[in-house]
Write a protein that holds these residues in place. Structure first.
Motif, PDB file in Angstrom:
ATOM      1  N   GLU A  75      -8.153   4.790  -0.773  1.00 10.70           N
ATOM      2  CA  GLU A  75      -7.593   5.567   0.331  1.00 10.70           C
ATOM      3  C   GLU A  75      -7.444   4.721   1.584  1.00 10.70           C
ATOM      4  N   PRO A  76      -6.360   4.917   2.342  1.00 10.86           N
ATOM      5  CA  PRO A  76      -6.246   4.247   3.641  1.00 10.86           C
ATOM      6  C   PRO A  76      -7.247   4.860   4.615  1.00 10.86           C
ATOM      7  N   THR A  83     -10.631   2.252   1.784  1.00  4.55           N
ATOM      8  CA  THR A  83     -11.886   2.503   1.078  1.00  4.55           C
ATOM      9  C   THR A  83     -11.597   2.674  -0.404  1.00  4.55           C
ATOM     10  N   ILE A  84     -12.472   2.093  -1.185  1.00  4.75           N
ATOM     11  CA  ILE A  84     -12.382   2.173  -2.638  1.00  4.75           C
ATOM     12  C   ILE A  84     -13.649   2.865  -3.116  1.00  4.75           C
ATOM     13  N   SER A  85     -13.493   3.931  -3.873  1.00  9.01           N
ATOM     14  CA  SER A  85     -14.645   4.689  -4.375  1.00  9.01           C
ATOM     15  C   SER A  85     -14.789   4.478  -5.870  1.00  9.01           C
ATOM     16  N   ARG A 115      -2.305  -2.941   4.307  1.00  8.06           N
ATOM     17  CA  ARG A 115      -3.296  -1.974   3.818  1.00  8.06           C
ATOM     18  C   ARG A 115      -2.625  -0.951   2.924  1.00  8.06           C
ATOM     19  N   ASP A 116      -1.511  -0.401   3.392  1.00  8.40           N
ATOM     20  CA  ASP A 116      -0.800   0.618   2.617  1.00  8.40           C
ATOM     21  C   ASP A 116      -0.319   0.068   1.282  1.00  8.40           C
ATOM     22  N   GLU A 117       0.197  -1.160   1.290  1.00  3.75           N
ATOM     23  CA  GLU A 117       0.654  -1.770   0.046  1.00  3.75           C
ATOM     24  C   GLU A 117      -0.520  -2.025  -0.899  1.00  3.75           C
ATOM     25  N   THR A 118      -1.653  -2.428  -0.353  1.00  3.39           N
ATOM     26  CA  THR A 118      -2.835  -2.676  -1.182  1.00  3.39           C
ATOM     27  C   THR A 118      -3.317  -1.385  -1.829  1.00  3.39           C
ATOM     28  N   VAL A 119      -3.362  -0.300  -1.067  1.00  4.25           N
ATOM     29  CA  VAL A 119      -3.752   1.002  -1.622  1.00  4.25           C
ATOM     30  C   VAL A 119      -2.780   1.397  -2.730  1.00  4.25           C
TER      31      VAL A 119
END
Length: 145
Positions: A75-76, A83-85, A115-119
């Motif tokens: 999630e951004p 954040t990665i859960s 960030r958005d592209e990574t998510v």
């Protein structure tokens, strides 16, 4: 500055990578620089080395890596943070930086598109591996009939 690349399995391939750092708690300050590497099997974090000197937190950075089958969400968050859960209840915060240059902390606000592209890339890798949510749950415009 150089990243300590992790070993890949023979059937593992890199899908995407993004430079960034692990922040201190809720602050924008850096705890450790890292390269997030998304493969077809795992999310890997490669620690940064400056002047080829071993960083004392390299093992801590590597320990943040996880199998895609364990990832439940990406999630951004505020600024360039994401954040990665995991299914074990762990949450990893990672701040993206610009892909070129030194990567100073004050450039983080310019890194929001990264960030958005990574998510997006993490979610895509989760779907490809069969571990992620369906399109409706991932916010990709899918819906149930």
């Amino acid at each position: 500055m150089r990243f300590v690349q992790p070993r890949l399995a023979s059937d593992e391939r890199i899908l995407f990578s993004q430079r960034g750092y692990f922040p201190f708690g809720a602050t924008p300050l850096s705890a450790a620089g890292a390269l997030l590497i998304i493969t077809n099997r795992r999310l890997l974090f490669a620690p940064v080395r400056i002047w080829r000197i071993r960083n004392p937190v390299e093992d801590w950075v590597r320990a943040k890596s996880m199998s895609l089958s364990d990832v439940t969400a990406a999630e951004p968050a505020s600024g360039a943070r994401l954040t990665i859960s995991s299914r074990y209840g762990d949450t990893v915060s990672f701040c993206t930086v610009l892909p070129t240059g030194v990567g100073f902390l004050w450039q983080a606000r310019d890194a929001v598109p990264y960030r958005d592209e990574t998510v997006r890339r993490i979610r895509e890798a989760m779907r490809i591996s069969g571990s992620g949510p369906g399109p409706a749950e991932a916010g990709d415009g899918g819906g149930s009939p």
